[in-house]
Structure formats: C-alpha cells, structure tokens
Motif scaffolding. Sequence first.
Motif, PDB file in Angstrom:
ATOM      1  N   PHE A   1       0.826  -1.211   0.000  1.00  0.00           N
ATOM      2  CA  PHE A   1       0.000   0.000   0.000  1.00  0.00           C
ATOM      3  C   PHE A   1       0.861   1.262   0.000  1.00  0.00           C
ATOM      4  N   GLN A   2       1.955   1.242   0.761  1.00  0.00           N
ATOM      5  CA  GLN A   2       2.818   2.421   0.763  1.00  0.00           C
ATOM      6  C   GLN A   2       3.552   2.568  -0.570  1.00  0.00           C
ATOM      7  N   HIS A   3       3.914   1.435  -1.172  1.00  0.00           N
ATOM      8  CA  HIS A   3       4.506   1.474  -2.518  1.00  0.00           C
ATOM      9  C   HIS A   3       3.515   2.114  -3.487  1.00  0.00           C
ATOM     10  N   ALA A   4       2.268   1.647  -3.451  1.00  0.00           N
ATOM     11  CA  ALA A   4       1.250   2.191  -4.358  1.00  0.00           C
ATOM     12  C   ALA A   4       1.030   3.676  -4.109  1.00  0.00           C
ATOM     13  N   ARG A   5       0.870   4.062  -2.851  1.00  0.00           N
ATOM     14  CA  ARG A   5       0.626   5.477  -2.547  1.00  0.00           C
ATOM     15  C   ARG A   5       1.841   6.332  -2.937  1.00  0.00           C
ATOM     16  N   GLY A   6       3.040   5.783  -2.744  1.00  0.00           N
ATOM     17  CA  GLY A   6       4.239   6.512  -3.125  1.00  0.00           C
ATOM     18  C   GLY A   6       4.306   6.757  -4.621  1.00  0.00           C
ATOM     19  N   VAL A   7       4.007   5.735  -5.417  1.00  0.00           N
ATOM     20  CA  VAL A   7       4.037   5.875  -6.878  1.00  0.00           C
ATOM     21  C   VAL A   7       2.936   6.819  -7.345  1.00  0.00           C
ATOM     22  N   ILE A   8       1.754   6.727  -6.743  1.00  0.00           N
ATOM     23  CA  ILE A   8       0.655   7.641  -7.113  1.00  0.00           C
ATOM     24  C   ILE A   8       1.081   9.087  -6.884  1.00  0.00           C
ATOM     25  N   ALA A   9       1.675   9.355  -5.718  1.00  0.00           N
ATOM     26  CA  ALA A   9       2.112  10.719  -5.404  1.00  0.00           C
ATOM     27  C   ALA A   9       3.246  11.153  -6.323  1.00  0.00           C
ATOM     28  N   LEU A  10       4.172  10.238  -6.620  1.00  0.00           N
ATOM     29  CA  LEU A  10       5.295  10.571  -7.500  1.00  0.00           C
ATOM     30  C   LEU A  10       4.807  10.939  -8.893  1.00  0.00           C
TER      31      LEU A  10
ATOM     32  N   ALA B   1       1.994  12.129  -9.617  1.00  0.00           N
ATOM     33  CA  ALA B   1       1.233  13.390  -9.538  1.00  0.00           C
ATOM     34  C   ALA B   1       2.125  14.580  -9.235  1.00  0.00           C
ATOM     35  N   GLY B   2       3.440  14.335  -9.076  1.00  0.00           N
ATOM     36  CA  GLY B   2       4.369  15.429  -8.806  1.00  0.00           C
ATOM     37  C   GLY B   2       4.421  15.852  -7.356  1.00  0.00           C
ATOM     38  N   ARG B   3       3.855  15.079  -6.453  1.00  0.00           N
ATOM     39  CA  ARG B   3       3.884  15.411  -5.017  1.00  0.00           C
ATOM     40  C   ARG B   3       5.051  14.652  -4.377  1.00  0.00           C
ATOM     41  N   HIS B   4       6.250  15.209  -4.520  1.00  0.00           N
ATOM     42  CA  HIS B   4       7.455  14.474  -4.146  1.00  0.00           C
ATOM     43  C   HIS B   4       7.596  14.279  -2.640  1.00  0.00           C
ATOM     44  N   ASP B   5       7.209  15.273  -1.858  1.00  0.00           N
ATOM     45  CA  ASP B   5       7.298  15.110  -0.400  1.00  0.00           C
ATOM     46  C   ASP B   5       6.416  13.957   0.069  1.00  0.00           C
ATOM     47  N   ASP B   6       5.182  13.929  -0.427  1.00  0.00           N
ATOM     48  CA  ASP B   6       4.273  12.840  -0.049  1.00  0.00           C
ATOM     49  C   ASP B   6       4.829  11.496  -0.513  1.00  0.00           C
ATOM     50  N   ALA B   7       5.336  11.464  -1.739  1.00  0.00           N
ATOM     51  CA  ALA B   7       5.866  10.202  -2.277  1.00  0.00           C
ATOM     52  C   ALA B   7       7.011   9.694  -1.415  1.00  0.00           C
ATOM     53  N   PHE B   8       7.930  10.602  -1.044  1.00  0.00           N
ATOM     54  CA  PHE B   8       9.059  10.173  -0.214  1.00  0.00           C
ATOM     55  C   PHE B   8       8.565   9.653   1.139  1.00  0.00           C
ATOM     56  N   GLY B   9       7.583  10.345   1.723  1.00  0.00           N
ATOM     57  CA  GLY B   9       7.069   9.920   3.029  1.00  0.00           C
ATOM     58  C   GLY B   9       6.471   8.514   2.982  1.00  0.00           C
ATOM     59  N   HIS B  10       5.719   8.217   1.940  1.00  0.00           N
ATOM     60  CA  HIS B  10       5.133   6.881   1.819  1.00  0.00           C
ATOM     61  C   HIS B  10       6.216   5.821   1.610  1.00  0.00           C
TER      62      HIS B  10
END
Length: 902
Positions: free
Chosen positions: A671-680, A682-691
């Motif tokens: 789930f964190q992999h999926a959320r990280g890729v979704i954020a990445l 979408a250009g939301r790098h801080d969120d992607a790194f956090g996940h």
Amino acid sequence: MITLFGRERETARLEGLVDGVHERGDALVVRGVPGIGKSALLAVAVARAEARGVTVAGASGVQSETHLPFAGLHQVLRPMLGAADQLPARQREALLGAFGMAEVSDPEPFLVALAVLNLLGDAAARRPLLIVVDDVQWLDRPTTEVLAFVARRVRSDPIVLLMGLRDGYPTGLDGSDVPELELTGLDPAAAEALLDAQAAELSVGIRWRVLSEAAGNPLALVELPLALEAGTVTAEAGILPLTARLEQAFAVRLADLPPPARALLLVAAANDGHDLADTLAGGAMVTGAEVSADALAPAVDAGLVELQEQALRFRHPLVRSAIYQRAGRTDRLAAHAALARVHGRDPDRRAWHRAAAIAHRDESVAAELEEVAARARQRGAIPVAVTALRRAAEVSEEPAAGAHRVLAAAELAFELGRGDQAAELLALAEPSVAGELPRARVVLLSEELGEGRNDGPAGIRRLITTAEAVAAAGDRELALNLVRTAAIRSWWSDPGWEQRSRVIALAERLAAGDDDPELLITLATAGAVERGADVIERLTKARDARLDGAMTRLLGVAASTVGAFDLVGDFLDPSIADLRAQGRLGLLTRALSTQVWRQIFCGDWAGALLVAEEAARLAGETGQRRRQASALAMRALLAGLRGDEARGLELAAEGERVLGTVAISSVAALFQHARGVIALCAGRHDDAFGHLWRLYEPGDAAHHATWRQWVISELAEAAVGAGRQETARRAVAELERVAALTPSPLLHLGLRHARAVLSDDEALYDVALRADLAAWPTARARLLLAHGMWLRRRRRIQEARVPLRAARDTFDVLGLLAWGEKARQELRAAGEASDLRVPPAAELLTSQELHIARLAAAGLSNRQIGQQLYLSHRTVSTHLYRAFPKLGITSRAQLRDALEGA
C-alpha cells in the motif's frame, strides 16, 4: 398484471426481470422476515414466466437438508442433467461427482460451479430460463456457493435467478454483489385491505390488535385473526416475537388432530425431504401400525400440509418448525430413529438421523459421521464435511477421538477460508488434543490463523522447534508444512539470520533434492538475500525441465521472492493454465497475484491491469482477504501510473478496508509502494518520499526487508524532488551491502537507477543504460527520462531531446500515461512540442472485453475462453460482440492486428 396486496412495486420489478430475460440475464435476492410474502412474490414471477413461455426450474431449502451435499443444486438441475454429457470432461466429472453419480477424487468446487453455469447457459440458449430458489438459508452451503457464483455471471445469458432468503441467517450470498430486494411490512392501507378480505367480521378490538401485532406482515394478518378468535393465542403471547406467535398459532391446531396424523406430521417435519412414502414408512414405525395417506386428511383440512402426488409439503416453513418444536424430546428421538431405518440404504441420511436420534455419546454414530465427512470431502462439499466432523466429535465416547475430529474440522474450515469458524473449532479441540503430532497440527493451524499477529522471532522459533520434533517423529509432510509456514513468517517479518538459517537447514534436510521446488521456495522466502544466488542459479537450470503445474507455481513464486521477475513467467504461465483447467481458484488467485508483479516490473502494463482485476475478483470470491487487499494495492499503483490519481487513492483505501486490522508488513508495504508511486506520478514528491520511506524505517508497520529493495529507484526520484537526497543515499548505501550478497536482478536494476539519479556523474547513467534491459522496458524508459531531465537541467538541450523522445515513445506504447505526460512536459521545456498520444483502439475496451479479445486472438474458442475465465461461452460471445465495433473490425481473424501492442 398479477399483483399482491400492497406489493405492486415489487411485483412489477420481478415481472420486469422475467419480461427482460430475452435481452439480458439478472439475479436478485428477495429478503424478508417469515410471513412477509417473499414466497408469494416469487410465485408471481413463476406465473409470469410460464405465461411468457419461459422455462422455470427451482428448488426450496428444507431445514433438515442443510447437511446433504449439493441436495439443493440437484433439485435445480434435475431436469437438465441429461445434457451433462455435452459438458467438457473435467466439468462433467466434477458435477456428477458432486451428486455422487461418478467416482471423482476431490472435485474442485469452482469446477462444479462452472459446470452448472454452462449447463444452465446451454439450456437457456434453447429457451429463456427462470430459476427460483426459496428459503436459501436452509440450502446446503455448497449449493449456496454455487448459486452465488452463477448469480455473478448470468448478465449475458437469458437467465433470471431469483433467490428468497429469510433475514437473520448467514449464507454464501453474504458480501456478494448480487442485488437485493428487501421486503418490509405492508403499508397501513394495504394491511387493512388484506385483513378485511380475509376476516371481514372481526370485532373492532380484535381487528385493532391484529393490525398492531401483525405490523404489516401478510401471514400474520391471515393467521392471527383465526388464533385470536379461537382463543388459542393468549394475551401473554403478545410479548413474543411475531415468528414465535405465528408458530404458536400453527402449533395449536395439532391438538385437535388424531394421534396418527400428529405422528405422521412429526416424522415429516424431521425428514430431510418431501417424499410421502418415507413419511408413511416412518410413521408406521413410530405408531407400530400401518398408516396410509388418508391419516393425513385432518392435517390437510386444518391447512397445515398439502399432498401433491407422492409428496407432502408444509403450507409454510413455520408450520414445520412449529410441529417439530412442539413435540416432546422423546417423540423427536423416536421420529429420527424411525427415519434412520427408513433411509437405511442411504448412508449419509441414515448417519444424520442416527445422530439426531440419540441422547448419549455413541462411537459407532461418530464413526458413521466421520465417513459422511470423508464422502462429502470427496464430492467437494467441504462445508458439509466440517459440520459432520463437528457433530461426530459431539457424540464421540473418547475425548481424544472427539478432539481429533474437531481439529480435522478446524483444518477444513481454514482450507475454506473461514478463519473465524476454524478458530472457534480449534479452541474447542485444543484442551483435549493429545500426542506430539496432533499438538503439532494445533501449532501449525494456530500460526496460520494468526497471520496478522506479529509474534516475531518467538513465533518462528516455536514453528521450527515443532517442525524438528515432527521430522524426528517421521511425519515429513507435516514437518514441511511447518517449515514452509516459518519461512513465510520470515518473509513477512525478519527474525534475524540465526532463526532463518535454522528454517533453511531443516528444509534442506527434508527436501527430496537440491531442485525440490518446496526447498527453493523456502530458500527464497527465508534467505532471499543470503541464498538468492543459489535460488536464481537453480531456477535458471529448471527453466527447461518438465514439471507439473504445482511445482512450476512454487518456482514462479521463488523467482519473484528473490527479485528475478524476468524468470517468473517461464514458470507461472504453464502453472496458471493448469490451475484454470483444474478449477483451483484459490491457488490460481495466488499465482495471478505473483504474475501481476512480473508484468508490472517487466513492462506488460496492459496485461497487469487485466490480471490484477481478475486476481481481486477471484480473491473476493474465494475469501482470501489478504490476496484481495494485495490485488487492490496493485490496481491502485496501476491507476496512478496511468495518471488517475483519484482512482488510485480510492483503490488503496478500499484495499486497506478489505484487509481490516490484519497487520502484515508485506501487505502494508504494498500500500505504501502504491501510494508513493501515485504521489510521485502526480508530482507530489514530499508525499511520495514519506510513503516510500516507511518501507525503510525499522519498526514501521510497512517496513519490509525485501520489498524496500524493489522501490529504491522510486525513492531516489522522490528524494530528488523533495530535497531528501542524503537520506536516500543512506538507503542506497545500506542496499549496496545487500546487493553484494545477492544477484537479484530487480535490486541491481534499481540501484543503478538510484545511483545515477542521486549523483551528478553522467557516467552512472551510461553504466545503467548499458546494462541488459531487454526484459525491463519500463526501467529503461524511466532511466531515459531521468537522463533527459538531467541533461536539460544542465542546458544541454539538444542532447536532452534524444532520450526524452525515446522515453515518451516507450511510455506511450506501454500505456503509462503519467510518465508519458512527464516526458512531454520535459520536451516542451526543451523547446520541442509533442503530438498528443492517440490511444490504441484496445484501450476503448473494458478489462473483461480486452481479456477475452486477447484469448480469442490467440486462437481459443468461446468455450475454451469461458473455461479459462470462469464465464459461460455465451457471456464470452456477448463481450466479443461488443468489442468488435470498438476495435473497428468484423471478424476474429482481425483481432490479432487490432490488438497489437495491447
């Protein structure tokens, strides 16, 4: 239009379903409390069907038949069984084996269900079909599960399936997506109209009381006036539930019947069927005198039963339960004892009636029930086997024997995916289980049931110690199961090399040889890093070996576990074909879940979308919540890669709801992999790194020693955008030490990408791009994109355009819309415009249409496709009919070209 009092809307809905059956199929559950009118409403549908020339088939559940395997299904299919010879061989054997009409060893329940779907589809192709099944709550569980399977798949066949269900009973339909029609009480005007039509001369007081107590229940509006006027329902009865008051109203009529009639009614109520001859034979044994059907005349006159040719039917199920409950215990035991003799030639019926006829423990009865369980299991009716074993335990004379039977029932319940039931049975068995091997079975089942419980090294140590003792006692199979479970726990949560090495050492002692798939899967899960080189070397040698489907599935899982996803397809593809043919949907779901990751990492994104959807659907149908949650995480990631952020987050949330409170780090990592890729994407790098960083953080619920190796490239990209390069470099340095121990292709691929992205050294891009990336097109395209971005930021514009174009074109072909759009943005910044991506025609298809079209393009017939996807061949035909115009073609011969690249 035929209508019932106050049921115009419901009547119209059912008649509409029947009238529309020529165009499309449908399924509907009609649910309500006893007496609310569901049976009458179903009868309206039957009348409508007969008037429209629609074939009608059906069944009705009987409370005493719930333990007879596939009894309800046999009622439904009896008129059509003559056509079973036209079914594919495996399906025909499974269906006839389920009915005890052929010798089959452990038929797969889903193969039985597919046979039923095809048999019904063939019948409906000749003439539309209405199937009405009432009192589903009393059907045997295997029948209910088949009906649920069919109900989800009749949309493209001229079949309407109506199922009546009493509120408050769990069934195999619970949690399904079959629509429901909930019946409530009649509105006041309709209730008054029905009461006046049935009992116009009631006094004002009684009329008011009937309307108040009936609360719109049609049966109560008919029966309570008679009982109140006769004084047979007392004022105290008003505090009872309505069902109990109605039972009392029926039961009091027994008092006026002669003894022979009462005896016959009790035998009929205890019997598991409607056969009049059985009732008369049992009645003769109970009364000690010959009786004829004439003895039932008073019961018919009293409105309790109906005689139809050679069948006796109760006017309402509440009549049956009222008669049975009102009888004394001694009389009930005598009725069952008589029926045990009546059914002497049917070992299953005899055993159940013998068990109901005793008030003490009897080992001979327990043994008969154990044989019932064995036969039920052989016919694929595992829920019946669980019930039989539990009852056998209750009448066992020796506590140890009873515990053994309950433990066996718990293991079967777990096999069915019913964890709650298995846990309950295990708790009953555990105190009385004696002996080293039975105790080991308890340990194994307890661990399997507690998959969300993180006992850490202590739990794994317990499994290893138990496995060593079992191996010394000579039970190799049980020891292997314990070792495999310990290895899987090691994959979920790393207990340290000392514990994992003990798992591996014991697995090597028990293995049939170095290439034993059971050994390789243990080496991969317990020693993915330390023994990864051995696993990959042995898998490479095994690629050309002739192995059965079970073995290749294990090898495919082993390859995925060590990151050798380029090898996975060699093993999983033939295994999946075998599992489909065998109807083993539980194992098929697991194989499909592994296949999705191979497709994701190796670039078959269109295939991944199809397989992830199928895996999620089958996991739901087979009760595998963890697999369903994992498949939803995969779908979430895929949605993000296609640029649909909202859908990706929606799927991730749905998957987390499905998983519930189960805490498994490998699934949390997904789930964190999926959320990280979704954020990445979408250009939301801080969120992607956090996940993504959660996978690297010891103590986090999503920390996973192996899965973190596979997301290092995404972490590095997110780190650059979020300004967290130093943190990411620490993760890379840690994985460099891991990479020195294992040749895992995916790990080394990710590290080459991460080194380049986190460095200012262009030579690292050259190193990464010179590697053999033929099996990893997505990784190559991402490297090209990253390199082009690096060049553009250093104002090397002309040079940047070359890798950016190549990345854009690859992403377009793969259907990775989010990354394709990123490449276009970078090209625009480099002064070069890109044409909008023109989606191929295949992307206009639904996932089901695309899946079917792919198989048809490969040369499979509609029937063969139906067998692969567990659909009727008519459904397959309908999907192809819809797909052809979308693809702009008119024949199957054109499919291959139309789907090129899809």
